[in-house]
Scaffold this motif. Structure first.
Motif, PDB file in Angstrom:
ATOM      1  N   ALA A 223       0.840  -1.214   0.000  1.00 39.56           N
ATOM      2  CA  ALA A 223       0.000   0.000   0.000  1.00 39.56           C
ATOM      3  C   ALA A 223       0.872   1.260   0.000  1.00 39.56           C
ATOM      4  CB  ALA A 223      -0.929  -0.003   1.207  1.00 39.56           C
ATOM      5  N   GLN A 226       2.096   1.717  -3.473  1.00 40.96           N
ATOM      6  CA  GLN A 226       1.003   2.184  -4.344  1.00 40.96           C
ATOM      7  C   GLN A 226       0.712   3.669  -4.093  1.00 40.96           C
ATOM      8  OE1 GLN A 226      -0.434   0.734  -6.856  1.00 40.96           O
ATOM      9  NE2 GLN A 226       0.579  -1.250  -6.627  1.00 40.96           N
ATOM     10  N   TYR A 227       0.855   4.081  -2.848  1.00 45.50           N
ATOM     11  CA  TYR A 227       0.666   5.502  -2.533  1.00 45.50           C
ATOM     12  C   TYR A 227       1.710   6.336  -3.296  1.00 45.50           C
ATOM     13  CZ  TYR A 227       1.060   9.941  -0.135  1.00 45.50           C
ATOM     14  OH  TYR A 227       1.154  11.283   0.132  1.00 45.50           O
ATOM     15  N   SER A 230       0.897   6.641  -6.768  1.00 48.54           N
ATOM     16  CA  SER A 230      -0.202   7.576  -7.033  1.00 48.54           C
ATOM     17  C   SER A 230       0.315   9.018  -7.073  1.00 48.54           C
ATOM     18  CB  SER A 230      -1.311   7.422  -5.983  1.00 48.54           C
ATOM     19  OG  SER A 230      -0.904   7.959  -4.741  1.00 48.54           O
TER      20      SER A 230
ATOM     21  N   GLU B 151      -5.502   2.305  -0.422  1.00 41.18           N
ATOM     22  CA  GLU B 151      -4.731   1.344  -1.215  1.00 41.18           C
ATOM     23  C   GLU B 151      -4.829  -0.051  -0.611  1.00 41.18           C
ATOM     24  OE1 GLU B 151      -3.458   1.493  -4.041  1.00 41.18           O
ATOM     25  OE2 GLU B 151      -3.517   3.653  -4.410  1.00 41.18           O
TER      26      GLU B 151
END
Lengths: 302, 371
Positions: A223, A226-227, A230, B151
């Protein structure tokens, strides 16, 4: 009046100072003979082909996708001929009046862009490459990644410098930030397959010895990565919007954006065998080819 | 000294195997004999009536081929996973008869609580070094925490949907393979009949090679009588000190004191200069006349160049690399992994690395001896 203007343009074109095919709403596009690159360690070709393990960060300017060169010494030492934008300009437009300025600096981020673009202005560049933002995404901590507003303000300041100072008819070519997540994926695969232990090298990011803890730190969760991705995507959107805005509103200069740098999926031979992160000489060569083929002078194929 | 050839057949990965099947299916028997050359791999070329088989060629470049197979495998796997992630979300939206945006809103946005001030305080308590990053710190951390929660939820949703849909990646990962290394004229120490041959591509000037030489020393101590150690020079471009040291080592080899030079140079831990090399030369008895020729006489340079060429062909891109009976080992990995590899070759250890690791387990036994 129109006829005389056309005659002048044709004369300039023959002299190699103006690139034919320009849009008449703008000033005629100048030949890219005065190249100035803004950017970071990628444009400096850090660890692309040579590596000093005592200093860890080794500039390999001959292998830069933008400013790279290939002469006697490069030939003698068997270095890669990357066919950089610099070389392509000489091939296509001739070496008379050529200048090649590297303003890119390892570790630079969008906060450095106003300074680098001021240098491009003082270089009187007719062609500026802008490959910046990797160190905005790649930070020591997530709290250090700038906000969208800050990133946009930094890039806008850089573009304004060029709008106000570059010779009329100059071209600014902006490359999307590389998809850092894909680089992490590649390094992870290289480790899994026993080719090189990228995870150990990247562990240095924990101590800020190596950049990009926000993507490469072994402590990151999926995560977290993925942040960071982004933010990578968001910054590219800002770059694209700004390029569109400046190109629409500035009648004296040309601005172009490419996503090819983000879309490229790097393979093992395209990343540095020393740090699993920066482009290798092969990667730099490919970056040059891809960006040229999608760039403002793609009609010139030599 | 005779060349040492280390190679074996390998189980081809799915991709080249598929290509081979297609090629063989489409081609007439190239040997014209109807005989399948089981032990030599598939035919890949013809010279008049002579057939060239894969195993005559491939072992010399086995590791380079492996790297490319890894690239192909990784590209296909990454692209497949991206495709699947999008497809399972679309399938779920269709199953519920709602738009994809609505699915994401219902399953992610509405199920994730944005981070609050207490969350930021908790984060900063665990990461005090980030507290002083600037005035925007708290806002950025709050945004980071909220987004990572989203996420995490998105990843969990995709994982759940993938599992329920029965996703399975069917391509076999490429297998680690042995490279055939010609080490004629290279310096060797250890018993000639030792079951393990380690070929160390290294330079005396690099701390990374110093570390890998330390690995090999430990192995010799841990597996007495079972290791044969071969040194080959491999330099980083433009490393003039490393080149001079390598040429000096070749000169020492001519005078049969290579290993004395090798150990003394590595004892300097990469901090080399001409003066220190001269000190080593005096210590091990290489005469001054010879030392004056080092860096000048091209025979030393040729010997180093031959080693570098061999390394490049074998797939070495940067020093140091160790080949364990032809199996590639990058010294960026920890010692324990190298030790495990040696133990596997000796049949003393079961595979102990992760089950999805293609390096796990010993390779198939060589199908024929080298020569």
């Amino acid at each position: 009046m129109r006829k005389s203007m056309l005659a002048i343009l044709i004369a300039l074109g023959i002299a190699g100072l103006v690139v034919p095919g320009g849009v008449f709403a703008k000033d005629p596009r100048l030949s890219p003979k005065r190249l100035s690159s803004t950017g970071d360690s990628i444009t400096e070709a850090i660890n692309a082909e040579e590596f000093n393990p005592f200093i860890f960060i080794t500039p390999n300017h001959w292998a830069s996708w933008a400013n790279g060169y290939y002469g006697f010494w490069e030939w003698l030492f068997g270095r890669t001929n990357v066919k950089s934008h610099n070389q392509r300009i000489s091939s296509n437009f001739g070496s008379s009046g050529r200048k090649n300025f590297m303003q890119a600096l390892s570790g630079a981020d969008s906060f450095d862009l106003p300074g680098q673009t001021a240098q491009s202005v003082s270089n009187a560049a007719t062609y500026v490459t802008h490959f910046m933002g990797h160190n905005d995404v790649c930070q020591g901590s997530f709290a250090d990644i700038p906000s969208d507003a800050q990133f946009e303000a930094n890039v806008r300041a850089g573009l304004n410098n060029m709008k106000n100072g570059l010779p009329n008819g100059a071209t600014v070519y902006v490359q999307a930030i590389v998809d850092i997540y894909k680089l992490w994926q590649l390094g992870d695969q290289l480790t899994s397959f026993g080719i090189i232990d990228c995870r150990v090298i990247w562990a240095a990011s924990l101590f800020n010895i190596f950049p990009c803890a926000t993507m490469l730190s072994p402590l990151n969760s999926e995560a977290d990565r993925q942040y960071t991705r982004s933010r990578n995507v968001a910054f590219n959107t800002i770059l694209q919007n700004l390029v569109n805005e400046f190109n629409a509103n500035d009648t004296h200069h040309y601005y172009q954006y490419t996503t090819v740098t983000f879309d490229t999926t790097f393979t093992a031979d395209q990343v540095s065998p020393f740090d699993c992160f920066h482009p290798s000489a092969k990667g730099q060569k490919d970056l040059s080819a891809y960006t040229w083929a999608d760039g403002p002078f793609k009609a010139y194929t030599k | 000294m005779s060349p040492l050839n280390i190679f074996t057949t390998r189980r081809p990965s799915s991709i080249p195997a598929l290509l081979c099947i297609l090629l063989l299916a489409c081609s007439p028997d190239p040997s014209g004999t109807g005989e399948v050359a089981e032990n030599r791999g598939e035919p890949i070329a013809r010279l008049g009536d002579q057939i060239i088989y894969r195993d005559e060629v491939a072992p010399a470049v086995a590791y380079q081929v492996y790297r490319r197979e890894v690239d192909i495998y990784s590209l296909l796997k990454g692209e497949t996973e991206a495709l699947i992630s999008n497809r399972v979300l679309a399938m779920e939206a269709e199953r519920r008869k709602i738009a994809l945006e609505d699915l994401l809103r219902v399953e992610i946005d509405e199920k994730v609580e944005p981070a609050g001030e207490a969350d930021v305080d908790a984060y900063l308590a665990g990461h005090p070094q980030e507290a002083g990053s600037g005035k925007e710190t708290r806002a950025r951390i709050r945004y980071f925490l909220s987004e990572t929660r989203r996420e995490e939820r998105r990843l969990a949703l995709q994982e759940d949907l993938r599992a329920r849909a029965g996703f399975e990646f069917l391509l076999e990962p490429p297998l680690a393979i042995r490279t055939r290394l010609d080490v004629a004229d290279a310096p060797v120490r250890g018993p000639a009949e030792a079951p393990i041959t380690l070929v160390h591509f290294a330079t005396f000037s690099s701390p990374l090679s110093v570390r890998s030489a330390g690995y090999l020393r430990r192995l010799v101590e841990e597996f007495p009588g079972k290791i044969r150690w071969v040194h080959r020079h491999f330099l980083n471009p433009h490393d003039e000190t490393g080149l001079l040291a390598a040429e000096f080592a070749v000169a020492a080899q001519d005078q049969e004191v290579f290993w004395e030079a090798h150990d003394a140079l590595f004892d300097l831990e990469g901090n080399l200069d001409e003066r220190k090399m001269l000190g080593v030369a005096h210590k091990i008895g290489v005469d001054d006349d010879t030392m004056r020729q080092v860096g000048i006489d091209e025979k030393y340079l040729k010997a180093v160049k031959r080693d570098i060429d061999a390394g490049v062909k074998a797939g070495v891109r940067s020093e140091p690399v160790v080949y364990v009976n032809g199996r590639y080992f990058s010294s960026t990995f920890p010692y324990e992994r190298l030790r495990q590899m040696v133990a596997e070759e000796l049949g003393e250890a079961p595979p102990s690395v992760e089950p999805d690791d293609p390096l796990a387990g010993p390779l198939p036994a060589p199908s024929r001896g080298g020569g």
